[in-house]
Scaffold this motif. Structure first.
Motif, PDB file in Angstrom:
ATOM      1  N   LYS B  58      21.898   4.259   3.243  1.00 18.85           N
ATOM      2  CA  LYS B  58      21.680   4.858   4.549  1.00 18.85           C
ATOM      3  C   LYS B  58      21.018   3.852   5.501  1.00 18.85           C
ATOM      4  O   LYS B  58      21.410   3.709   6.652  1.00 18.85           O
ATOM      5  N   ASP B  59      20.008   3.142   4.960  1.00 20.16           N
ATOM      6  CA  ASP B  59      19.274   2.201   5.802  1.00 20.16           C
ATOM      7  C   ASP B  59      20.147   1.022   6.249  1.00 20.16           C
ATOM      8  O   ASP B  59      20.072   0.592   7.392  1.00 20.16           O
ATOM      9  N   ASN B  61      23.344   0.964   6.592  1.00 24.09           N
ATOM     10  CA  ASN B  61      24.334   1.411   7.579  1.00 24.09           C
ATOM     11  C   ASN B  61      23.694   1.637   8.950  1.00 24.09           C
ATOM     12  O   ASN B  61      24.298   1.363   9.980  1.00 24.09           O
ATOM     13  N   LYS B  62      22.461   2.127   8.921  1.00 29.06           N
ATOM     14  CA  LYS B  62      21.762   2.352  10.177  1.00 29.06           C
ATOM     15  C   LYS B  62      21.508   1.017  10.877  1.00 29.06           C
ATOM     16  O   LYS B  62      21.536   0.930  12.107  1.00 29.06           O
TER      17      LYS B  62
END
Lengths: 287, 420, 334
Positions: B58-59, B61-62
Motif C-alpha cells: 500500500k505504501d 503504491n501511494k
C-alpha cells in the motif's frame, strides 16, 4: 505428595470437562446412532456464545451461560433436523462425512465472525484457595462441582420425567417406541438439544480459565469420541467413568512421564482395551 | 493532399507513442505472492505476516511505485491460504508463479518453506523465496534464491540467556510449546544454558496450539523450585501460562521464546495490566525499537487492521521494501536471481523509512538486530539490541554505526551460527 | 456384470489417451501440479476404497499408512538407498504394520473399528512429530533426493527432475494399481470381499473366513497407501507430520465417499474433482471452508452414492426410459 495431590486435582478438573462432553456425545451416538464428530466444535461454539452474551452484550457470566446453553440447544435441534435426519436411512459413514462437513463449517464460521486471535472471557471468580498444600482457583472448583450437578441433574431427568423415559424408550427400541405413539423425531431433536446444551455448559464452565480459539474443539471432540467408544456407545456411566479416567491419565502421565507423548497413552490404552473387549468397557454385545 | 494527411497523422501518432514511453506513463502491475496459514491453527501468525506485506504494498503504491527505465511499476499482493499443508503451499506457489506472475513469494512456516525450496529453482518457474523462519535449517538446503527474514532464533537464545544470567537467575524450568520450532528452541536453550553453568530443573513441553490448560506441566515444573521459567509459543496461550503459573503461587521470572511477544500478551491477554508480568524477559515491545518510523507504523497498522502490531508485521514490511529497492537497483522486476544479487547494494535501510531497518545480507540471511526487553516494576525497561552476526570487534563497530541509535547496542558473537 | 458396453470402454480409452498426452496440452505448471498430486491421491484413495468400499470396513488410519510410506521413502533415500528400492520397501513396511494393527483391531466392528483405527492414526501422527532421531520431529525430513534416472537402451535415460517426469511416474503407478484392483475385485476372491461387506454373519455361515478376508483387504489397501505416500515424498521433496495427519485421512475419506464407494472410477473421480473444486474456491478466501463444509453436507444428502454413483443412477434411469419407449413403440407397431 503435594505434587501428586495437585496433579490429582488437575486430573479431576480435566476429567470433569471430558465427562460432560462425552456424556453429551454418548447420548447422540448411542441413542440416535449418529457419529457426531462435530461435537467438539459445538463445544467451541458454546464458548463463543458465552463470549458474545457475557462479554459483547455485557449480560454477566451466569446469564451468559444460560443463554449460551439455550442457543446451543437450538443449534442442536437445527443440526439434527437439517443435517442428520435426511441421512437417517443412509450408511453411517455418510453421516460421518456430514459431521466432517459440519465441523469445517463451524470452525470457519467462528473464524469469520470472531477472527483467528484468541479471545478472553473475564474470569468471574479469580480468587484462589489453599487446601492441603495445593492451590485451587475457585473457577476450577466450580468446573468440578458444576460437572457433578449436571450429571446428577441429567440422571434425575432421565429416570424421573416422562420426557426422559421416552428417550430411554427410543434408545432401547426405536420401532417399538414409535408403535406406542412416541414421536421419534421429537425425541431425536430433544436428545440432540440436550447433547449440545451440555457441551455449552462444559465450555461455559471452563472457558473463563482459558482462551477461545476456532480450533479449540478439534482435539477435545476426538477425545470425547474415544471416551464414548471406550465406555461403550450409549453407556452413560461408561462415558462419565471414561472421562474422569482420561483426565487422570493425562494429568499424571503428562506430569510424571512424558508431556509430548501424553495423548499417546490414552489412544494406545483404547486400542488395547478394544482389542481385548471389542465393544468397550460397558458396551452392549453388538451394535 | 490525402497522402500528406496520412503522413502527418502517423507522425503525430508516432510522437505520441514516443512521448508515452519516455514520460513513464507506461505502467505495469507487479504481483508479490504470499502463501501461509490464514485459517486453522497458526492463522493469527499467518495474518500478521500478510498484514505487514499488505502495508508495504500500500505504501509503495501511494508513493507512486517504482520506475525502471522509464516504466512505472505498481504492486499488488496476492495471498493464498495453505493451512501449513505442503501440498497446498506448493499448489499456491505454482499458481502465484504461473497465473499471477509473482517472482517473489513469502511464506512464514518452515514445514511449507522446505517444499517450496524444492521448486523455486526449477528452470522456467524460478521465484525468490522470502522465508520468514528463524531456523538455521534453511541453510542446510543449498538454495540461491532464498532470503530469510527474521534473526535466527539462536540469537535470541544467546541474548535472553545473557540477560537472565545478569539477573542472577540460575535454575531454569522449561515449559515450551511442542512443534518443530519449540523442539529446536528447547534443545538449543538447554545446551546453551548448561554450558554457561546454569541448571535445567525440569523440561515439560506442552502443545500450545491444541491445549489451554498447563496446570499439569506447571505443577510438575514448579515443584522443582526454579528461579525462572522458559515458556512460550504463540502469544495468547503463553499469556495463559503466565497467569496459571502466578495462580499457582510462582513469583520468579519468565523468559519468553521469540514467538511470544510481551506487549501483545500484556495488551491482549491482560488488557494492558502488567502486574502479573513482572520480570518477563523477551522480545522488546514494538515501541521500544529505536527508529523514527516505528511510531507512525504502529499507529497506522493498528488503525488499518484493528489488531496488535507485531514484529512479524514489521519485519515483513521492511523485508518487502528491500525487495522493492533491489528491483530498482537490478533494473528488473522479473529476474529473481538479479533481485537477490542486488540486495547487498540497497542495504542498510534507513531508519526513517522502515520500522526495523536491515543492515546487510549474508548469503541467505538478511541481517537485522535482535531487540530484547524486560518488564520491571510494571514498566517496559532495559531494551537492548543485539548484533548477532559480526565476527570481530571491527565488524561490530561498523554495523553499530549503521544500526538505529537510542538504546544500548550489544555484540553477541554466534560462532558458526547454528545450534552449536 | 463382468463386461462393459462398448461405449464405456471407448470412454475409458479416451480418458487414458488424454492422461498420457497431458504434458502436451496442460496450460501451466499450476494445473500440472494439481493434476500430479491428484494422481497420487487417487492411488491412495483407491487403496482406501478396497477396505472401505469393497470390504465395508471403515478405516480411519489411511493417512497414517500414507505417512508411513512417505517417511519410509524419505528416511531411506536420505540414507543413500535408491528410490526404486525404497519405494517397494516402504510399501511393504506399510503393509506389515497394517498386518500388525489389523490382527487385533479387525476383531472390532463398525464404529468401534473406525475409532480404533482413528486412534492408531493419531498415534502415528504424534509419534512422527516427536521421534526426532528418526523422523526429524515436527520439522520433518527435507531435501529428499529425486528418484534416480532410469537408463533406457538406445534412448538415453528417463529423468525425474521435471514435472513431466514426476507426472508419468505417478500415472504409471496409478494405472498399475487400478489394473491390479480391477483384476482383484472382479475375481472370485473379490466377491468374498463384497460378501463380507454385505452380510458378515451370512458370509461366515457359507464358509468364508471373514477375518482373513478383512485382513487381506486391509493389508492390501495399506500397501497401496504406502506406495502413494512414497511417491508423495519424492515429489514434494519434504515430509512433515501433516503427511501422516488425520486431516489426510479425512481428505481421502471425502474423496472416496463423494467420488463413489465400491466403484473403481469413484475414488479417482473424487481425488480429481475435490482438489480442483477446492482450488477453484480460493477466491472465496475466508469463506472458502465455510462454503466447502456446507457443500459437503448438501452433496452427501443429495448424492449419497457419490458422483459416480449418481451418474450411474442417472444412466440406469435413461436406459430404463429408453427400454420403456422401445417396448411401447413395439406395442404400437404390432
Amino acid at each position: 505428595m503435594e505434587l501428586f495431590l495437585q496433579q490429582l486435582f488437575n486430573g479431576i478438573m480435566f476429567g470433569s470437562t471430558y465427562a460432560i462432553v462425552a456424556l453429551g456425545l454418548t447420548l447422540v451416538m448411542g441413542i440416535l446412532n449418529i457419529p457426531n464428530f462435530a461435537h467438539g466444535h459445538l463445544y467451541m461454539l458454546g464458548g463463543y456464545c458465552l463470549f458474545f452474551f457475557a462479554g459483547t452484550l455485557g449480560l454477566g457470566y451466569w446469564a451468559g451461560m444460560v443463554l449460551s446453553v439455550a442457543a446451543l440447544g437450538l443449534v442442536g435441534v437445527l443440526m439434527e433436523k437439517f443435517v442428520y435426519r435426511p441421512l437417517n436411512d443412509q450408511p453411517h459413514i455418510n453421516a460421518f462425512i456430514a459431521a466432517v462437513g459440519s465441523l469445517l463449517f463451524l470452525e470457519s464460521f467462528a473464524l469469520v465472525v470472531w477472527g483467528p486471535q484468541g479471545l478472553r472471557i473475564p474470569n468471574p471468580h479469580p480468587q484462589a484457595i489453599e487446601l492441603l498444600g495445593i492451590t485451587m482457583s475457585v473457577q476450577r472448583l466450580l468446573v468440578i462441582i458444576g460437572a457433578i450437578v449436571l450429571i446428577a441433574g441429567l440422571h434425575l431427568f432421565m429416570k424421573k420425567t416422562i420426557a426422559g423415559a421416552t428417550i430411554e424408550a427410543v434408545a432401547q427400541n426405536r420401532e417399538g417406541a414409535m408403535l406406542t405413539g412416541i414421536n421419534v423425531n421429537r425425541v431425536s431433536a430433544m436428545t440432540f438439544a440436550i447433547s449440545t446444551g451440555t457441551a455449552a455448559v462444559a465450555a461455559s464452565l471452563i472457558s473463563p480459565i482459558f482462551m477461545l480459539s476456532p480450533s479449540m474443539g478439534a482435539i477435545l471432540g476426538m477425545k470425547a469420541f474415544v471416551i464414548v467408544i471406550l465406555g461403550g456407545m450409549g453407556s452413560v456411566p461408561g462415558a462419565i467413568l471414561g472421562g474422569y479416567l482420561l483426565g487422570l491419565i493425562e494429568a499424571l502421565g503428562g506430569g510424571y512421564i512424558s508431556a509430548a507423548y501424553k495423548d499417546v497413552f490414552a489412544f494406545a490404552a483404547l486400542i488395547l482395551i478394544l482389542s481385548i473387549k471389542p465393544t468397550g468397557l460397558f458396551g452392549k454385545r453388538e451394535v | 493532399m490525402k497522402r500528406l494527411k496520412k503522413f502527418s497523422f502517423s507522425l503525430v501518432l508516432g510522437i505520441l507513442t514516443l512521448a508515452f514511453f519516455c514520460t513513464g506513463a507506461w505502467a505495469e502491475e507487479v504481483t508479490i505472492g504470499f502463501t501461509g496459514p490464514l485459517s486453522g491453527p497458526g492463522s493469527g501468525y499467518g495474518r500478521d505476516n500478510a498484514n505487514g506485506l499488505e502495508m508495504a504494498v500500500k505504501d509503495i503504491n501511494k508513493a507512486g511505485g517504482i520506475t525502471i527505465d522509464g516504466t512505472n511499476y505498481t504492486f499488488n499482493l496476492k495471498t493464498y491460504d495453505d493451512m501449513i499443508d505442503p501440498t497446498a503451499a506448493v499448489n499456491n506457489a505454482r499458481r502465484l508463479r504461473a497465473r499471477d506472475g509473482a517472482r517473489v513469494i513469502f511464506n512464514p512456516v518452515f514445514n511449507t518453506i522446505a517444499p517450496l525450496m524444492e521448486i523455486n529453482e526449477q528452470p522456467g518457474s524460478k521465484f525468490l523465496m522470502m522465508a520468514y523462519s528463524s531456523t538455521p535449517k534453511i541453510d542446510e538446503l543449498d538454495n540461491e534464491l532464498t532470503a530469510s527474514i527474521p534473526p535466527p532464533f539462536t540469537a535470541y537464545v544467546r541474548a535472553f540467556a545473557d540477560i537472565a544470567w545478569e539477573k542472577g537467575w540460575r535454575k531454569c524450568g522449561m515449559l515450551v510449546t511442542l512443534g518443530a520450532y519449540g523442539d529446536e528452541w528447547r534443545h538449543a536453550w538447554k545446551h546453551h544454558w548448561e554450558s554457561l553453568g546454569g541448571e535445567i530443573t525440569a523440561d515439560k513441553p506442552a502443545n500450545y496450539y491444541t491445549e489451554t490448560d498447563y496446570s499439569a506441566q506447571l505443577s510438575a515444573v514448579l515443584a522443582t523450585n526454579p528461579d525462572f521459567l522458559l515458556i512460550g509459543g504463540p502469544s495468547e496461550p503463553t499469556g495463559l501460562v503466565i497467569e496459571q503459573a502466578r495462580n499457582l503461587g510462582f513469583e520468579g521470572g519468565f523468559v519468553l521464546v521469540d514467538q511470544a511477544k510481551m506487549d501483545y500478551i500484556a495488551d491482549v491477554v491482560f488488557d494492558g495490566d502488567l502486574s502479573l508480568m513482572n520480570d518477563v524477559v523477551g522480545i522488546a515491545q514494538v515501541l521500544d525499537v529505536p527508529t523514527p518510523a516505528v511510531k507512525d507504523f504502529n499507529k497506522r497498522y493498528e488503525e488499518k487492521f484493528g489488531v496488535h502490531n507485531t514484529f512479524e508485521a514489521m519485519l515483513n514490511y521492511s523485508a518487502l521494501n528491500i525487495v522493492f529497492d533491489a528491483m530498482k537497483e537490478a533494473g528488473t522486476v522479473t529476474d529473481p536471481a538479479a533481485i537477490k544479487a542486488a540486495m547487498p547494494e540497497v542495504l542498510p535501510q534507513s531508519a526513517e523509512n522502515v520500522p526495523t531497518p536491515y543492515l546487510g545480507i549474508l548469503e541467505t540471511k538478511l541481517l537485522v538486530p535482535a531487540t530484547t526487553g524486560v518488564i520491571k516494576d510494571g514498566e517496559y525497561a532495559e531494551a537492548y539490541q543485539y548484533l548477532w552476526w559480526p565476527e570481530d570487534e571491527d565488524a561490530f563497530e561498523k554495523y553499530k554505526k549503521m544500526a538505529p541509535s537510542g538504546i544500548e547496542t550489544r555484540w553477541l558473537p554466534l560462532e558458526g551460527y547454528t545450534t552449536d | 456384470m463382468f463386461t462393459k458396453p462398448i461405449h464405456t470402454k471407448l470412454l475409458y480409452l479416451v480418458i487414458l489417451a488424454a492422461a498420457l498426452l497431458l504434458p502436451w496440452y496442460v496450460p501451466d505448471a499450476y494445473i500440472f501440479q494439481i493434476v500430479t498430486m491428484s494422481v497420487i491421491f487417487a492411488i491412495s484413495t483407491s487403496g482406501m476404497n478396497l477396505i472401505l468400499g469393497y470390504t465395508g470396513q471403515v478405516t480411519l488410519a489411511h493417512g497414517a499408512f500414507f505417512g508411513i510410506g512417505a517417511y519410509g521413502v524419505a528416511i531411506m533415500t536420505k540414507a543413500g538407498i535408491s528410490f526404486w528400492l525404497a519405494l517397494p520397501a516402504s510399501a511393504l513396511i506399510s503393509a506389515f504394520i497394517g498386518l500388525l494393527i489389523g490382527l487385533p483391531t479387525l476383531r472390532t466392528r463398525g464404529a468401534y473399528f473406525a475409532i480404533v483405527t482413528l486412534c492408531f492414526g493419531v498415534i502415528v501422527w504424534i509419534v512422527s512429530g516427536n521421534w526426532i532421531e528418526l523422523t526429524g520431529g515436527h520439522n520433518g525430513i527435507f531435501g529428499i533426493p529425486r528418484p534416480s534416472a532410469i537408463p533406457v537402451p538406445f534412448f538415453g535415460e528417463i529423468t525425474f527432475f521435471t514435472q513431466t517426469g514426476m507426472y508419468y511416474l505417478s500415472l504409471a503407478f496409478l494405472l498399475i494399481v487400478l489394473f491390479a484392483l480391477h483384476r482383484l475385485v472382479y475375481s472370485v476372491f473379490g466377491l468374498t470381499f463384497m460378501a463380507v461387506r454385505n452380510n458378515e454373519p451370512l458370509a461366515d455361515s457359507v464358509g468364508i473366513n471373514t477375518f482373513t478376508t478383512k485382513l487381506v483387504s486391509f493389508v492390501a489397501g495399506n500397501f497401496i497407501a504406502g506406495i502413494a505416500g512414497g511417491l508423495y515424498a519424492a515429489i514434494i521433496g519434504a515430509v512433515s507430520p501433516t503427511a501422516a495427519g488425520y486431516m489426510m485421512t479425512f481428505n481421502f475419506l471425502i474423496f472416496v465417499i463423494l467420488g463413489g464407494m465400491a466403484t473403481l472410477s469413484g475414488p479417482v473421480v473424487g481425488a480429481f474433482a475435490i482438489p480442483i473444486i477446492m482450488e477453484f474456491m480460493q477466491f472465496l478466501e475466508d469463506f472458502r471452508m465455510l462454503i466447502f463444509g456446507a457443500l459437503l453436507i448438501l452433496v452427501i444428502i443429495y448424492f449419497p452414492m457419490g458422483l459416480v454413483g449418481g451418474l450411474r443412477r442417472l444412466n440406469e434411469k435413461v436406459v430404463a426410459w429408453r427400454q420403456r419407449k422401445t417396448t411401447e413403440s413395439g406395442h404400437a407397431s404390432s
